[in-house]
Design an enzyme around this catalytic site. Structure first.
Site, short mmCIF file in Angstrom:
data_model
loop_
_atom_site.label_atom_id
_atom_site.label_comp_id
_atom_site.label_asym_id
_atom_site.label_seq_id
_atom_site.Cartn_x
_atom_site.Cartn_y
_atom_site.Cartn_z
N GLN A 80 0.81 -1.22 0.00
CA GLN A 80 0.00 0.00 0.00
C GLN A 80 0.84 1.27 0.00
OE1 GLN A 80 -2.66 -1.39 3.45
NE2 GLN A 80 -4.03 -0.12 2.21
N CYS A 93 -10.63 0.50 3.61
CA CYS A 93 -9.22 0.31 3.26
C CYS A 93 -8.61 1.66 2.90
CB CYS A 93 -9.14 -0.64 2.06
SG CYS A 93 -7.47 -0.98 1.53
N LEU A 94 -7.40 1.91 3.40
CA LEU A 94 -6.75 3.19 3.10
C LEU A 94 -6.47 3.36 1.61
CD1 LEU A 94 -4.24 3.49 6.09
CD2 LEU A 94 -6.47 4.60 5.82
N HIS A 144 -7.21 -9.15 6.28
CA HIS A 144 -7.27 -8.05 5.30
C HIS A 144 -5.85 -7.67 4.86
CE1 HIS A 144 -9.08 -4.05 3.90
NE2 HIS A 144 -7.78 -3.82 3.86
N GLU A 145 -4.93 -7.56 5.84
CA GLU A 145 -3.56 -7.15 5.51
C GLU A 145 -2.82 -8.23 4.72
OE1 GLU A 145 -2.99 -4.12 5.73
OE2 GLU A 145 -4.73 -3.74 7.00
N HIS A 176 -3.62 -8.12 1.17
CA HIS A 176 -2.84 -7.11 0.43
C HIS A 176 -1.53 -7.70 -0.09
CE1 HIS A 176 -5.03 -3.38 0.60
NE2 HIS A 176 -5.19 -3.44 1.91
ZN ZN Z 1 -6.53 -2.40 3.01
#
Ligand code: ZN
Length: 167
Positions: free
Chosen positions: A49, A89-90, A131-132, A135
């Site tokens: 990210q 999510c960022l 979630h991470e 990614h």
């Molecule tokens: Zn995320």
């Protein structure tokens, strides 16, 4: 501060590679990831990210119990149950959706000193970890929604991006 990559950036879709050296450089990078996550008011941030395709993430769910953690080369070794819960999510600011995930997990990985780390998690902590790790595998939470819901969120995303460009 590190730049948070948004949906559409190819780095978010890459399979991140394992970290093979845990050194001061990596520790400094993890510090910057924490700062970036806190300033964006997120509870988790994965290296892709911020444009680094490596298997590392930071998290702090701020429940007054689980400590802030940086995790290197995480793997899920056990999972059970299933639960739906809201996620954002960022990398997709402005979007939220209910995602079905395992309710209890056991994750193993390394900490920033290279020591083995084993975390048993449920509820929000489990959701955050899953979630991470997604990614790191190039998966975004919208991929786990029904096609209809995903289409809705993507059209909202396009609208939000258009407004952003006009500003
Ligand atoms: Zn995320």
């Amino acid at each position: 501060m590190l730049e948070i990559r948004l949906l559409g950036d190819p780095v978010l879709r890459q399979l991140a590679v394992e970290v093979d050296e845990i050194d001061d450089h990596l520790r400094r990078f993890a510090e910057e990831m924490f700062e970036t996550m806190y300033s964006a008011e997120g509870i988790g941030l994965a290296a892709p990210q911020v444009g680094v395709s490596r298997r590392l993430f930071v998290m702090d769910i701020q429940d007054g119990e689980a400590e802030p953690r940086a995790v290197v080369n995480p793997v899920i070794v056990e999972r059970s149950g299933s639960e739906r819960g809201e996620e954002g999510c960022l990398s997709l600011p402005g979007l939220v959706g209910a995602v079905e995930r395992s309710a209890q997990i056991v994750m193993e990985g390394l900490d920033l000193d290279g020591n083995p780390l084993r975390i048993e998690a449920s509820d929000l902590l489990a959701r955050c970890i899953l979630h991470e790790i997604d990614h790191l595998d190039g998966i975004l939470f919208i991929d786990r929604l029904s096609p209809i819901k995903r289409r809705m969120l993507l059209s909202k995303w396009k609208k939000l991006q258009k407004e952003e460009r006009r500003r």
